[in-house]
Design a protein around this motif. Structure first.
Motif, PDB file in Angstrom:
ATOM      1  N   VAL A 165     -44.978   7.646 -72.811  1.00 39.17           N
ATOM      2  CA  VAL A 165     -46.355   7.821 -72.353  1.00 39.17           C
ATOM      3  C   VAL A 165     -46.980   6.444 -72.189  1.00 39.17           C
ATOM      4  CG1 VAL A 165     -48.629   8.758 -72.889  1.00 39.17           C
ATOM      5  CG2 VAL A 165     -46.571  10.068 -73.481  1.00 39.17           C
ATOM      6  N   ASP A 166     -47.503   6.159 -70.978  1.00 40.94           N
ATOM      7  CA  ASP A 166     -48.181   4.902 -70.708  1.00 40.94           C
ATOM      8  C   ASP A 166     -49.686   5.076 -70.834  1.00 40.94           C
ATOM      9  OD1 ASP A 166     -46.604   2.382 -69.326  1.00 40.94           O
ATOM     10  OD2 ASP A 166     -45.466   4.246 -69.204  1.00 40.94           O
ATOM     11  N   ALA A 167     -50.334   4.082 -71.425  1.00 39.68           N
ATOM     12  CA  ALA A 167     -51.791   4.058 -71.536  1.00 39.68           C
ATOM     13  C   ALA A 167     -52.317   2.967 -70.609  1.00 39.68           C
ATOM     14  CB  ALA A 167     -52.215   3.790 -72.975  1.00 39.68           C
ATOM     15  N   TYR A 168     -53.339   3.295 -69.807  1.00 40.68           N
ATOM     16  CA  TYR A 168     -53.894   2.360 -68.835  1.00 40.68           C
ATOM     17  C   TYR A 168     -55.317   1.970 -69.235  1.00 40.68           C
ATOM     18  CZ  TYR A 168     -49.913   4.010 -66.163  1.00 40.68           C
ATOM     19  OH  TYR A 168     -48.633   4.328 -65.763  1.00 40.68           O
ATOM     20  N   HIS A 173     -55.276  -1.196 -61.834  1.00 41.98           N
ATOM     21  CA  HIS A 173     -56.101  -0.903 -60.658  1.00 41.98           C
ATOM     22  C   HIS A 173     -55.577   0.277 -59.838  1.00 41.98           C
ATOM     23  CE1 HIS A 173     -58.021  -4.696 -61.572  1.00 41.98           C
ATOM     24  NE2 HIS A 173     -56.847  -5.319 -61.499  1.00 41.98           N
ATOM     25  N   ILE A 174     -54.372   0.739 -60.083  1.00 39.94           N
ATOM     26  CA  ILE A 174     -53.787   1.803 -59.268  1.00 39.94           C
ATOM     27  C   ILE A 174     -53.905   3.153 -59.965  1.00 39.94           C
ATOM     28  CG2 ILE A 174     -51.684   2.623 -58.153  1.00 39.94           C
ATOM     29  CD1 ILE A 174     -50.813  -0.278 -57.856  1.00 39.94           C
ATOM     30  N   LYS A 175     -53.497   3.204 -61.216  1.00 38.07           N
ATOM     31  CA  LYS A 175     -53.515   4.466 -61.949  1.00 38.07           C
ATOM     32  C   LYS A 175     -54.955   4.862 -62.267  1.00 38.07           C
ATOM     33  CE  LYS A 175     -49.024   5.149 -62.383  1.00 38.07           C
ATOM     34  NZ  LYS A 175     -48.315   6.316 -61.868  1.00 38.07           N
ATOM     35  N   ARG A 176     -55.257   6.134 -62.082  1.00 38.98           N
ATOM     36  CA  ARG A 176     -56.615   6.630 -62.286  1.00 38.98           C
ATOM     37  C   ARG A 176     -56.740   7.482 -63.546  1.00 38.98           C
ATOM     38  NH1 ARG A 176     -57.775   8.569 -56.015  1.00 38.98           N
ATOM     39  NH2 ARG A 176     -57.388   6.520 -55.041  1.00 38.98           N
ATOM     40  N   THR A 177     -55.748   7.450 -64.392  1.00 40.57           N
ATOM     41  CA  THR A 177     -55.773   8.233 -65.617  1.00 40.57           C
ATOM     42  C   THR A 177     -55.645   7.298 -66.806  1.00 40.57           C
ATOM     43  OG1 THR A 177     -54.691  10.021 -66.812  1.00 40.57           O
ATOM     44  CG2 THR A 177     -53.272   8.552 -65.559  1.00 40.57           C
ATOM     45  N   VAL A 178     -56.032   7.779 -67.970  1.00 40.15           N
ATOM     46  CA  VAL A 178     -55.939   6.963 -69.181  1.00 40.15           C
ATOM     47  C   VAL A 178     -54.540   7.034 -69.765  1.00 40.15           C
ATOM     48  CG1 VAL A 178     -56.850   6.628 -71.503  1.00 40.15           C
ATOM     49  CG2 VAL A 178     -58.389   7.274 -69.642  1.00 40.15           C
ATOM     50  N   GLU A 209     -47.558   1.518 -63.792  1.00 39.35           N
ATOM     51  CA  GLU A 209     -48.146   0.323 -63.189  1.00 39.35           C
ATOM     52  C   GLU A 209     -47.854  -0.867 -64.095  1.00 39.35           C
ATOM     53  OE1 GLU A 209     -52.424  -1.475 -61.626  1.00 39.35           O
ATOM     54  OE2 GLU A 209     -52.257   0.630 -62.196  1.00 39.35           O
ATOM     55  N   LEU A 210     -47.103  -1.837 -63.569  1.00 39.07           N
ATOM     56  CA  LEU A 210     -46.675  -3.001 -64.336  1.00 39.07           C
ATOM     57  C   LEU A 210     -46.978  -4.284 -63.581  1.00 39.07           C
ATOM     58  CD1 LEU A 210     -43.062  -1.827 -65.337  1.00 39.07           C
ATOM     59  CD2 LEU A 210     -45.144  -1.569 -66.694  1.00 39.07           C
ATOM     60  N   GLU A 211     -47.195  -5.358 -64.346  1.00 37.54           N
ATOM     61  CA  GLU A 211     -47.219  -6.693 -63.754  1.00 37.54           C
ATOM     62  C   GLU A 211     -45.796  -7.192 -63.533  1.00 37.54           C
ATOM     63  OE1 GLU A 211     -49.835  -8.419 -62.763  1.00 37.54           O
ATOM     64  OE2 GLU A 211     -51.266  -6.881 -63.396  1.00 37.54           O
ATOM     65  N   ARG A 212     -44.913  -6.782 -64.407  1.00 35.42           N
ATOM     66  CA  ARG A 212     -43.515  -7.187 -64.334  1.00 35.42           C
ATOM     67  C   ARG A 212     -42.813  -6.444 -63.214  1.00 35.42           C
ATOM     68  NH1 ARG A 212     -38.964  -5.665 -68.889  1.00 35.42           N
ATOM     69  NH2 ARG A 212     -37.410  -7.249 -68.341  1.00 35.42           N
ATOM     70  N   GLU A 213     -42.052  -7.163 -62.406  1.00 33.96           N
ATOM     71  CA  GLU A 213     -41.244  -6.547 -61.355  1.00 33.96           C
ATOM     72  C   GLU A 213     -39.821  -6.400 -61.888  1.00 33.96           C
ATOM     73  OE1 GLU A 213     -41.434  -8.484 -57.611  1.00 33.96           O
ATOM     74  OE2 GLU A 213     -43.603  -8.254 -57.391  1.00 33.96           O
ATOM     75  N   GLU A 214     -39.497  -5.184 -62.324  1.00 34.18           N
ATOM     76  CA  GLU A 214     -38.190  -4.982 -62.932  1.00 34.18           C
ATOM     77  C   GLU A 214     -37.077  -4.950 -61.896  1.00 34.18           C
ATOM     78  OE1 GLU A 214     -38.394  -1.550 -65.468  1.00 34.18           O
ATOM     79  OE2 GLU A 214     -38.944  -2.810 -67.155  1.00 34.18           O
TER      80      GLU A 214
END
Length: 254
Positions: A165-168, A173-178, A209-214
């Motif tokens: 589970v990811d928390a934003y 800026h892309i994901k609109r959910t918490v 949504e990540l800053e890292r480009e895997e």
């Protein structure tokens, strides 16, 4: 080379190593010739306290966590402590190597805490909860929570489920959910006869949504809306000493 050395320096513990050396030689008459080589180290770590009776466990180097390997390879250290014979709590910190053939660090670091609890004298039920926060070049990147349950009431039936589970936050800026279920893996199998078994598995994947480009660059539309679900039903039958039948049916949707 994939090797374990038990107590190599008379200090207890275990030295773990897994790496490869690749050499490519090209010799073409009248054409380009040459040699190229590369080395990749997948694991190189020292582990203390791997015995069941050890209260303190330390892991250092390049390794996969013994409790939450789902968090991936870490260049750093992990310490865990058993609070009871069936419970263990711990934390880790280090760099995240790139998931490619170089396995080099690209400015990504992570810290994690975890707790595992087993139930019953034979520990046929176990739960794990973990949290990992990562940084990309010093900036906040990912808040990832993980829950895992493993149930094996007997030698013939197994149930295992893991959820990511990811928390934003406001930095995304892309994901609109918490909170978002970005990955789920569920598996069960039942051996109803020594030679016959059936099973079912389900997996769900969404793009965090990540800053890292895997891997390759991912579009904003795929990050926002992309999903993939897959169901598999399978059966296995040992028909003779030299013959086994495996059959499976998949359904997927993306």
């Amino acid at each position: 080379l994939d090797a374990d050395w038990i107590n190599p320096f008379q200090l207890g513990g275990r030295l773990q190593m897994d790496g490869e050396y690749a050499l490519r030689s090209v010799d073409i008459d009248g054409g380009d010739s040459g040699d190229s080589s590369r080395i990749r180290v997948d694991r190189l770590a020292y582990l203390w306290g791997d015995e069941r009776a050890s209260r303190l466990r330390l892991h250092a180097g390049r390794f996969l966590s013994t409790i939450v390997p789902e968090f991936g390879v870490l260049d750093g250290a992990e310490a865990s402590f058993s609070t009871s014979p069936s419970a263990r709590i711990g934390a880790s910190f280090g760099a995240l190597p790139a998931p490619d053939w170089t396995m080099r660090s690209r400015g990504d670091t992570a810290a994690a805490v975890f707790y595992r609890q087993a139930y019953g004298g034979d520990e046929r039920v176990a739960t794990t909860f973990a949290y990992q926060h990562s940084w990309h070049h010093g900036s906040n990147d990912r808040d990832l929570m993980l829950g895992k349950i493993e149930v094996a009431p007997n030698h013939d039936w197994l149930l295992a489920t893991t959820a990511w589970v990811d928390a934003y936050t406001g930095d995304d800026h892309i994901k609109r959910t918490v909170l978002e279920l970005t990955q789920l893996e569920a598996f069960t199998s039942w051996r109803f006869h020594p030679n016959h078994s059936i099973g079912l598995s389900f997996s769900h994947l969404a793009w965090p949504e990540l800053e890292r480009e895997e891997f390759a660059a991912v579009s904003a539309d795929l990050i926002e809306h992309g999903e993939r679900d897959r169901v598999r039903a399978f059966t296995r039958h040992k028909l003779a000493k030299w013959l086994r039948l495996d059959a499976a049916v998949w359904r997927w949707q993306d």
